[in-house]
Design an enzyme around this catalytic site. Sequence first.
Site, PDB file in Angstrom:
ATOM      1  N   HIS A 170       0.735  -1.219   0.064  1.00  0.00           N
ATOM      2  CA  HIS A 170       0.053  -0.031  -0.050  1.00  0.00           C
ATOM      3  C   HIS A 170       0.790   1.222   0.044  1.00  0.00           C
ATOM      4  O   HIS A 170       0.753   2.280  -0.921  1.00  0.00           O
ATOM      5  CB  HIS A 170      -0.956   0.099   1.344  1.00  0.00           C
ATOM      6  CG  HIS A 170      -1.850  -1.223   1.160  1.00  0.00           C
ATOM      7  ND1 HIS A 170      -2.676  -1.487   0.143  1.00  0.00           N
ATOM      8  CD2 HIS A 170      -2.032  -2.115   2.255  1.00  0.00           C
ATOM      9  CE1 HIS A 170      -3.269  -2.801   0.474  1.00  0.00           C
ATOM     10  NE2 HIS A 170      -2.881  -3.256   1.631  1.00  0.00           N
TER      11      HIS A 170
ATOM     12  N   CYS B  20      -7.612  -6.024   4.812  1.00  0.00           N
ATOM     13  CA  CYS B  20      -8.717  -5.763   5.411  1.00  0.00           C
ATOM     14  C   CYS B  20      -9.897  -6.509   4.944  1.00  0.00           C
ATOM     15  O   CYS B  20     -11.047  -6.609   5.737  1.00  0.00           O
ATOM     16  CB  CYS B  20      -8.843  -4.266   5.630  1.00  0.00           C
ATOM     17  SG  CYS B  20      -9.075  -3.483   3.779  1.00  0.00           S
TER      18      CYS B  20
END
Length: 457
Positions: free
Chosen positions: A11, A44
């Site tokens: 990320h 997530c």
Amino acid sequence: MSKIVVIGANHAGTACINTMLDNFGNENEIVVFDQNSNISFLGCGMALWIGKQIDGPEGLFYSDKEKLEAKGAKVYMESPVLSVDYDKKEVTALVNGQKHVESYEKLIFATGSQPIIPPIKGIEIVEGNREFKATMENVQFVKLYQNSAEVIEKLRNNEGIKRVAVVGAGYIGVELAEAFERLGKEVTLIDVADTCLAGYYDRELSDLMSKNLADHGIKLAYGQTVQAVEGSDKVERIITDKETFDIDMVIMAVGFRPNTDLGAGKIDLFHNGAFLVDKKQETSLSGVYAIGDCATIYDNALDDMSYIALASNAVRSGIVGAYNATGHELEGIGVQGSNGINIYDLKMVSTGLTLEKAKAAGYNAVETGFNDLQKPEFIKHDNHEVAIRIVFDKDTRVILGAQIASHEDISMGIHLFSLAIQEKVTIDKLALTDIFFLPHFNKPYNYITMAALTAEK
């Protein structure tokens, strides 16, 4: 043209690489090394995948090697960096089984974090395995795409896995407990703390989540320390300091630690081992930056550097690091650690400091709260109770944190508090803040206004 080497492409790394290529691509040569075989997996979402709440993992990726190279980067996948010579400004990586040396002018660490492995008898990790694979069968770690895929494959092919123990009752542990229960498994959630989500919510709200989990059949084993896992060829039981549980799979979700071994002895570290950076994401070595889970980030609630490992923070730090590494000065404005969770449709969001954390940081902190329906009582359908707690400093009146819980979607409300903490808004100013009213949405004296109005003077 400046040559910039980025170590890590998830990320933070992806945000950084894209920012450099999209804005300053013609000014720099970008070389990327990543030890994984894939880029940008949204961890997530893995509980949604495991619990069959989404169709598959495809939507959990938003970038890859080909996309980054199409913009002009050179990307080496499955190429772990072995060492960095900071004097020569050289990175040595293993590329296609051979040592590869790459020079750099600027270096960006986006090395992320790795699972914490507590000292538990019976749990040993395959040496050097980046997927954190345990030697005992059905002891699982969950972080990478490969970890999730392995769990799903085992559940699909082994009907004997009926009882699952999840160790760690933070966000990931709670989400996975729900996922396994949705699959019809007997789930035990174990944590050394006496509640769940302790780092994000004060006790009254964390108890709401605990009741939610227990109401759905999840056994809560709080206040217990795991001492051993036992079995012959595969795990059969897990032993804590208080109980023994017969199980068929163990999920280790204790937490993560920053991956900073490449800077050992050369770069200043935070107390938890993260790279200590300034607001430009630069480390103690000039021209060396660190972003994402491997680095600190400025915490506006504390007015100091902190460690807050969230994908949203990784992206923001990646953008800031990209600008400064390319010579375009940009200072980060800090974060509040805004976060949320949705378990069996109980939605909980928080930002800033809990009351316990605020007091530990030295604030004369107090808490105000309010419980009420989201909408007027005459709205009979889709009208749920909301609980809000606001933490503020009694001396300065400045808001330090907030937590909201409801079966209503109240998630957007936490952004108000994130901005309030960033801008040092007082609880008294919040009480008079213009919050619109319409029966379809809220009450004229809504729970935010009432919590502020009733705050301790």
